[in-house]
Design a protein around this motif. Structure first.
Motif, PDB file in Angstrom:
ATOM      1  N   ARG A  56       0.980  -1.361  -0.053  1.00  0.00           N
ATOM      2  CA  ARG A  56      -0.430   0.069   0.105  1.00  0.00           C
ATOM      3  C   ARG A  56       0.618   1.588  -0.365  1.00  0.00           C
ATOM      4  O   ARG A  56       0.562   2.142  -0.712  1.00  0.00           O
ATOM      5  N   GLY A  71      -8.657  -1.445 -12.263  1.00  0.00           N
ATOM      6  CA  GLY A  71      -8.414  -2.807 -10.685  1.00  0.00           C
ATOM      7  C   GLY A  71      -7.468  -2.505  -9.558  1.00  0.00           C
ATOM      8  O   GLY A  71      -7.554  -3.574  -8.311  1.00  0.00           O
ATOM      9  N   SER A  73      -5.853  -0.537  -6.689  1.00  0.00           N
ATOM     10  CA  SER A  73      -6.042   0.748  -5.775  1.00  0.00           C
ATOM     11  C   SER A  73      -5.283   0.638  -4.841  1.00  0.00           C
ATOM     12  O   SER A  73      -5.598  -0.988  -3.665  1.00  0.00           O
ATOM     13  N   ARG A  75      -7.146   1.112  -1.271  1.00  0.00           N
ATOM     14  CA  ARG A  75      -8.704   0.535  -0.924  1.00  0.00           C
ATOM     15  C   ARG A  75      -8.642  -0.427  -0.983  1.00  0.00           C
ATOM     16  O   ARG A  75      -9.222  -0.657  -0.483  1.00  0.00           O
ATOM     17  N   ARG A  76      -8.393  -1.262  -2.432  1.00  0.00           N
ATOM     18  CA  ARG A  76      -8.827  -2.420  -2.147  1.00  0.00           C
ATOM     19  C   ARG A  76      -7.765  -3.818  -1.444  1.00  0.00           C
ATOM     20  O   ARG A  76      -8.144  -4.395  -1.014  1.00  0.00           O
ATOM     21  N   ARG A  79      -8.886  -3.169   2.003  1.00  0.00           N
ATOM     22  CA  ARG A  79      -9.990  -4.110   2.968  1.00  0.00           C
ATOM     23  C   ARG A  79      -9.271  -5.545   3.308  1.00  0.00           C
ATOM     24  O   ARG A  79      -9.901  -6.292   4.805  1.00  0.00           O
ATOM     25  N   SER A 134     -11.714 -13.631   2.589  1.00  0.00           N
ATOM     26  CA  SER A 134     -10.624 -12.723   2.527  1.00  0.00           C
ATOM     27  C   SER A 134      -9.629 -13.379   0.838  1.00  0.00           C
ATOM     28  O   SER A 134      -9.683 -12.897  -0.137  1.00  0.00           O
ATOM     29  N   ARG A 139     -12.162 -11.440  -5.516  1.00  0.00           N
ATOM     30  CA  ARG A 139     -11.465 -10.031  -5.049  1.00  0.00           C
ATOM     31  C   ARG A 139      -9.468  -9.958  -4.875  1.00  0.00           C
ATOM     32  O   ARG A 139      -9.160  -9.003  -5.617  1.00  0.00           O
ATOM     33  N   TYR A 140      -9.929 -10.304  -3.662  1.00  0.00           N
ATOM     34  CA  TYR A 140      -8.340 -10.138  -3.613  1.00  0.00           C
ATOM     35  C   TYR A 140      -7.174 -11.154  -4.505  1.00  0.00           C
ATOM     36  O   TYR A 140      -6.845 -10.503  -4.899  1.00  0.00           O
ATOM     37  N   LEU A 143      -7.826  -8.999  -7.558  1.00  0.00           N
ATOM     38  CA  LEU A 143      -6.202  -8.127  -7.534  1.00  0.00           C
ATOM     39  C   LEU A 143      -5.022  -9.041  -7.126  1.00  0.00           C
ATOM     40  O   LEU A 143      -3.921  -7.675  -8.533  1.00  0.00           O
TER      41      LEU A 143
END
Length: 314
Positions: A56, A71, A73, A75-76, A79, A134, A139-140, A143
């Motif tokens: 990050r 896709g 970021s 922010r993702r 989480r 997660s 989503r992960y 990413l």
């Protein structure tokens, strides 16, 4: 592990340096995931959390040099990082109880503490279930896939295409901007929430400077060590507050809580004294001026070794 040979900064662009940092942490995330999901040892979870934070930091720090797809970021990543944070906090609480408190209690006191331990174990189990969901989630995984795909053919902005060397001063100054304006430096109470904000800011500065460490003057090394120590001391103070609140929830007004509260207060006083000494030294006019001088300095450290591709380790 021995450090890799690094190119001189003139041979590296802003974007390629950032891409190397991103690549290192992305690879670490992939290697750590099976160990975290196995949940046999708390250390891989800690390392995963650190890698997410460093990833990050690199994305935010070098955002002006990078052209990333929608896709990818910060922010993702945040989480998933929040999920790891809850699990890790509970691991720290259990460790403090098991290593710091339980050995000093009588058998009767240990029995009285069992409900608190059971509650922490239940909370940790639920937190880990959420984390595992997660890490296995679409989503992960998507990413990570996008990060790997971008690294195969990274795209940079105009700034990213330019050599790193002439821009080191800007990156250094950006990493530490506003550090000593944080309210936590002026706190007089170890329970002040501003200290937690200061800890996060110190950690961000440390990670940001460490992202430039191969090209920093040796005089930065004591600062990086002091920032790490400050982060640890403030983290301990925060953990003790969380521990006190968790025990109060379970034990209430029992005599055992009074005893444990007294122990926690003693630990807090000791940690607070360490912070007052270190925080005062770091925030003195002479210390701040010293760091500002280093940040503004034109010199860079040129690592040993020939120019060439950076091989990322760990």
């Amino acid at each position: 592990m021995a450090a890799s040979s690094l190119p001189i900064p003139e041979a590296v662009s802003n974007g390629s340096h950032a891409a190397q940092l991103i690549q290192k942490q992305t690879r670490r995330l992939g290697r750590l995931q099976p160990e975290v999901l196995a949940d046999a040892d708390p250390e891989p979870l800690h390392q995963l959390r650190v890698s997410l934070r460093r990833l990050r930091t690199a994305l935010v720090q070098f955002q002006p040099a990078l052209s990333l797809p929608d896709g990818i970021s910060e922010r993702r990543i945040a989480r998933v990082a929040r999920r790891t944070g809850l699990c890790r906090d509970l691991d720290v609480l259990r460790q403090r109880l098991e290593s710091g408190l339980l050995p000093s209690l009588t058998e009767a006191e240990t029995r009285a503490l069992r409900p608190a331990m059971k509650q922490l174990n239940r909370d940790r189990r639920r937190a880990f279930e959420g984390l595992a969901e997660s890490l296995r989630g679409h989503r992960y995984l998507k990413l990570l896939e996008r990060l790997h795909r971008w690294q195969d053919h990274p795209h940079f902005t105009s700034l990213g295409e330019r050599p790193l060397q002439p821009w080191l001063g800007e990156w250094r100054a950006q990493a530490a901007a506003g550090l000593f304006l944080e309210p936590g430096w002026f706190s007089t109470d170890p329970a002040d929430p501003a200290l937690h904000g200061l800890r996060k800011r110190i950690k961000g500065v440390r990670y940001g400077l460490e992202n430039l460490e191969p090209y920093l003057e040796p005089a930065f090394s004591p600062w990086l060590s002091d920032l790490k120590r400050a982060q640890d001391i403030l983290g301990d103070l925060h953990d003790l507050q969380v521990l006190a609140a968790a025990l109060e929830d379970v034990l209430g007004s029992s005599p055992l809580f009074s005893q444990l509260s007294h122990w926690i207060e003693g630990q807090q006083r000791e940690g607070w004294q360490h912070w007052l000494e270190l925080g005062d030294r770091l925030s003195q006019d002479s210390s701040r001026s010293s760091l500002q001088g280093l940040l503004a300095g034109a010199g860079t450290k040129k690592p040993a070794g020939e120019a060439g591709e950076v091989v990322m380790n760990g």
